[in-house]
Motif scaffolding. Structure first.
Motif, PDB file in Angstrom:
ATOM      1  N   LYS A  81      47.638  41.179  37.285  1.00 56.79           N
ATOM      2  CA  LYS A  81      47.042  41.958  36.308  1.00 56.79           C
ATOM      3  C   LYS A  81      45.385  41.164  35.946  1.00 56.79           C
ATOM      4  N   TRP A  82      44.485  42.062  35.672  1.00 56.11           N
ATOM      5  CA  TRP A  82      43.230  41.430  35.238  1.00 56.11           C
ATOM      6  C   TRP A  82      43.399  41.228  33.496  1.00 56.11           C
ATOM      7  N   THR A  83      42.761  40.396  33.001  1.00 55.34           N
ATOM      8  CA  THR A  83      43.030  40.165  31.440  1.00 55.34           C
ATOM      9  C   THR A  83      42.798  41.437  30.748  1.00 55.34           C
ATOM     10  N   ASP A  84      42.223  42.339  31.214  1.00 50.00           N
ATOM     11  CA  ASP A  84      41.812  43.425  30.411  1.00 50.00           C
ATOM     12  C   ASP A  84      42.878  44.595  30.665  1.00 50.00           C
ATOM     13  N   GLY A  85      43.984  44.148  31.381  1.00 49.98           N
ATOM     14  CA  GLY A  85      45.227  44.916  31.597  1.00 49.98           C
ATOM     15  C   GLY A  85      45.044  45.878  32.966  1.00 49.98           C
ATOM     16  N   GLU A  86      43.916  45.918  33.586  1.00 50.19           N
ATOM     17  CA  GLU A  86      43.671  46.784  34.583  1.00 50.19           C
ATOM     18  C   GLU A  86      44.564  45.984  36.008  1.00 50.19           C
ATOM     19  N   PRO A  87      45.279  46.718  36.789  1.00 47.73           N
ATOM     20  CA  PRO A  87      45.770  46.084  38.005  1.00 47.73           C
ATOM     21  C   PRO A  87      44.831  45.405  38.979  1.00 47.73           C
ATOM     22  N   PHE A  88      45.340  44.328  39.492  1.00 44.29           N
ATOM     23  CA  PHE A  88      44.658  43.640  40.568  1.00 44.29           C
ATOM     24  C   PHE A  88      45.107  44.370  41.946  1.00 44.29           C
ATOM     25  N   ASN A 135      46.620  32.803  29.167  1.00 45.23           N
ATOM     26  CA  ASN A 135      46.901  34.284  29.488  1.00 45.23           C
ATOM     27  C   ASN A 135      48.270  34.457  29.312  1.00 45.23           C
ATOM     28  N   GLU A 136      48.822  35.060  28.225  1.00 41.50           N
ATOM     29  CA  GLU A 136      50.018  35.347  28.068  1.00 41.50           C
ATOM     30  C   GLU A 136      50.600  36.456  29.019  1.00 41.50           C
ATOM     31  N   ASP A 137      49.677  37.176  29.663  1.00 36.44           N
ATOM     32  CA  ASP A 137      50.204  38.246  30.710  1.00 36.44           C
ATOM     33  C   ASP A 137      50.206  37.734  32.253  1.00 36.44           C
ATOM     34  N   TYR A 138      50.032  36.349  32.492  1.00 37.69           N
ATOM     35  CA  TYR A 138      49.871  35.973  33.792  1.00 37.69           C
ATOM     36  C   TYR A 138      50.888  36.028  34.515  1.00 37.69           C
ATOM     37  N   TRP A 139      50.433  36.537  35.840  1.00 35.70           N
ATOM     38  CA  TRP A 139      51.382  36.723  37.073  1.00 35.70           C
ATOM     39  C   TRP A 139      52.458  35.563  37.257  1.00 35.70           C
ATOM     40  N   GLN A 140      52.029  34.591  37.193  1.00 33.79           N
ATOM     41  CA  GLN A 140      52.934  33.378  37.395  1.00 33.79           C
ATOM     42  C   GLN A 140      53.621  32.993  36.142  1.00 33.79           C
ATOM     43  N   PRO A 141      54.695  32.118  36.102  1.00 26.19           N
ATOM     44  CA  PRO A 141      54.887  31.638  34.694  1.00 26.19           C
ATOM     45  C   PRO A 141      53.944  31.087  33.836  1.00 26.19           C
TER      46      PRO A 141
END
Length: 547
Positions: free
Chosen positions: A112-119, A216-222
């Motif tokens: 996800k992008w940091t605004d919540g939109e999917p990559f 980034n608390e919602d990062y796609w990796q750990p």
């Protein structure tokens, strides 16, 4: 060569240091709240995070090929230390087909992008289409015919010619979001002052002196275990070194003069490592006399003491006459040049000039046609490691009857001048070659990348304007090779042309300078664990553990 860097500037050296004892600062060191202060070089810090514009704040957080992506991420992280062990990133796998004219990449899902939109693959297609339409943004020289997205997690690149040899350039472009950037009228002027990326950090605070990236608390990796990175801008590497020495910065990427005494001895936590990354030397403008004369270039190569030049910046002297850094590229050296090294021969340097019709004048310098053998070397005054080497060269060249003068400029101006050919000589290429033998030659002497004086080279390659018909043909043939043996045979021919024509003069090997303190975090790469470059980059940041 010492890479000035298209986005982040060079890693220069330190002069006189202030050695006051200060405690480390920059944030809490408790658990996951750790903040690290990063010393960064910038003489003009502005709130511009467009990853395709030079000399911006974003340039401090994204350097192509090796340290890309605190905010904007590439498809693959190219490993310039553990060569061949590149890291799948936004792309998890890839394959070449159609005679290396098609590259298919499988992308991560759930990003996800940091605004919540999917990559998705549409973002990748948009990014590379934008680069194709705007050559001024295409800093890595990516040449594609088309890019398509058969599915949300697959991208297919097609190329006009076999292009596997350019893989590292192709996959290193920072990916931007279609939903934001498609609304930008002119991406060449877009400031992107509130960047939205997929990276492990995002922008928090910004001032003229520093800016902070938070996790980034919602990062796609750990997600990162350190909470934030505070980038503090310093005008030159002397002030950067002062900050590191005094404990005002925790991490940096700069040459430190006499590091054992000035930095390592200051604290048990301080570390300094510069893994071998390339070759540097005197880069001539081949369309300006006297360096247009091969006799002058040969005399310089014969007359200089490479150990002394390298020692001025604690760098090992260049050895192989091919210019390739040794011993890392031993396997790429042509049979006739294995073990053939540069040797200093002052007498032969003088003989080379006299045989070419030069004669010593009353001023102690050689002359020809009524002109003194004299030229300048252009570099930013902030790059004190280059200044140290050049001071040595001034003295050494005087001893062989050649006058070298110093022409300093600014960090923001150097690439413009060398790109247009507005220089006699310089030191340090403004591109970051990938760790491939072919790449070094392609970046520096490929005649097919020639541009006349006054016309800027769009990718800053072949800035010395080398022209050679045989070399041009070999560079065209290399992509068509289908076996390692064929590729090496072509490379052997390119090496022969390099040795015989000496289009630039290798003098020493350089490293990717990394400086860090383990007072707040551990997990940095080291000679014992060389997993990646030690300069500030997200690959390392994600492996750091707060103390």
């Amino acid at each position: 060569m010492t890479r000035r860097g298209l986005l982040a500037g060079a890693l220069a050296g330190a002069g006189t240091l202030a050695l006051s004892a200060c405690q480390p600062s920059g944030g809490s060191s408790s658990g996951g709240d750790a903040m690290l202060t990063v010393a960064a070089q910038s003489d003009n810090l502005t709130r511009v995070f467009n990853p395709y514009l030079a000399n911006t704040a974003q340039g401090l957080t994204y350097t192509p090929q090796g340290s890309g992506g605190f905010i904007y991420e590439p498809l693959v992280q190219i490993n310039t230390v553990n060569i061949g062990h590149d890291l799948p990133w936004l792309a998890k796998s890839w394959r070449w087909s159609d005679g290396n004219r098609t590259l298919t990449m499988e992308l991560r899902s759930g990003v996800k992008w940091t605004d919540g939109e999917p990559f998705s693959a549409d973002d990748v297609v948009f990014t590379y289409t934008m680069l194709k339409k705007n050559s001024g943004l295409n800093l890595l020289g990516v040449d594609i015919t088309s890019v398509t997205a058969p599915s949300p997690t697959q991208v297919v690149f097609t190329f006009p010619e076999p292009s596997e040899q350019f893989f590292t350039n192709v996959v290193s472009a920072p990916i931007v979001s279609e939903h934001i950037w498609s609304k930008v009228k002119d991406p060449t002027k877009y400031t992107d002052d509130s960047p939205v990326g997929t990276g492990p950090f995002k922008l928090d605070e910004f001032s003229a002196q520093s800016f902070t990236l938070v996790r980034n608390e919602d990062y796609w990796q750990p997600k990162a275990q350190i909470k934030a990175l505070r980038f503090v801008a310093y005008k030159d590497n002397e002030s950067m070194t002062n900050a590191l020495v005094q404990g005002l910065a925790d991490w940096g990427g700069t040459y430190i003069a006499n590091a054992d005494k000035t930095y390592l001895s200051r604290s048990k936590h301080n570390n300094y490592w510069a893994p071998l990354a390339g070759t540097d030397g005197l880069i001539p403008n081949l369309e300006r006399w006297p360096l247009s004369d091969i006799a002058v270039r040969r005399a310089i190569s014969l007359g200089v003491n490479r150990k002394q030049v390298g020692a001025a910046s604690a760098s090992p002297p260049a050895t192989s006459v091919t210019g390739l850094p040794m011993p890392a590229y031993t396997g790429s050296i042509a049979p006739q040049y294995k073990g053939v090294d540069f040797t200093q021969d002052v007498a032969k340097a003088h003989q080379t000039l006299t045989d070419a019709g030069y004669a010593k004048g009353g001023d102690g310098y050689y002359h020809k046609g009524g002109k003194r053998v004299e030229f300048s070397v252009t570099f930013p005054s902030a790059y004190t490691d280059i200044a140290s080497r050049v001071q040595v060269l001034v003295s050494q060249l005087k001893d062989i009857g050649i006058k070298l003068t110093i022409d300093t400029t600014t960090v923001t101006d150097i690439n413009t001048r060398t790109g247009k050919g507005d220089f006699d000589s310089t030191m340090g290429y403004p591109v970051d070659s990938a760790p491939r033998a072919f790449s070094y030659y392609n970046d520096t002497i490929n005649p097919n990348l020639y541009y006349p004086i006054g016309k800027a080279t769009p990718t800053f390659q072949n800035i010395e304007r080398f022209q050679n018909a045989e070399a041009a043909q070999l560079f065209k043939e290399y992509p068509k090779a289908t076996t390692d043996a064929q590729r090496q045979q072509i490379l052997d021919g390119i090496e022969k042309i390099f040795v015989e024509n000496l289009p630039w003069i290798p003098m020493f090997y350089w490293g990717s300078y990394g400086n860090w303190s383990t007072a707040k975090a551990t997990g940095f790469p080291s000679p014992q664990d060389p997993y990646f470059s030690p300069v500030p980059n997200p690959v390392v940041a994600l492996r750091l553990k707060p103390v």
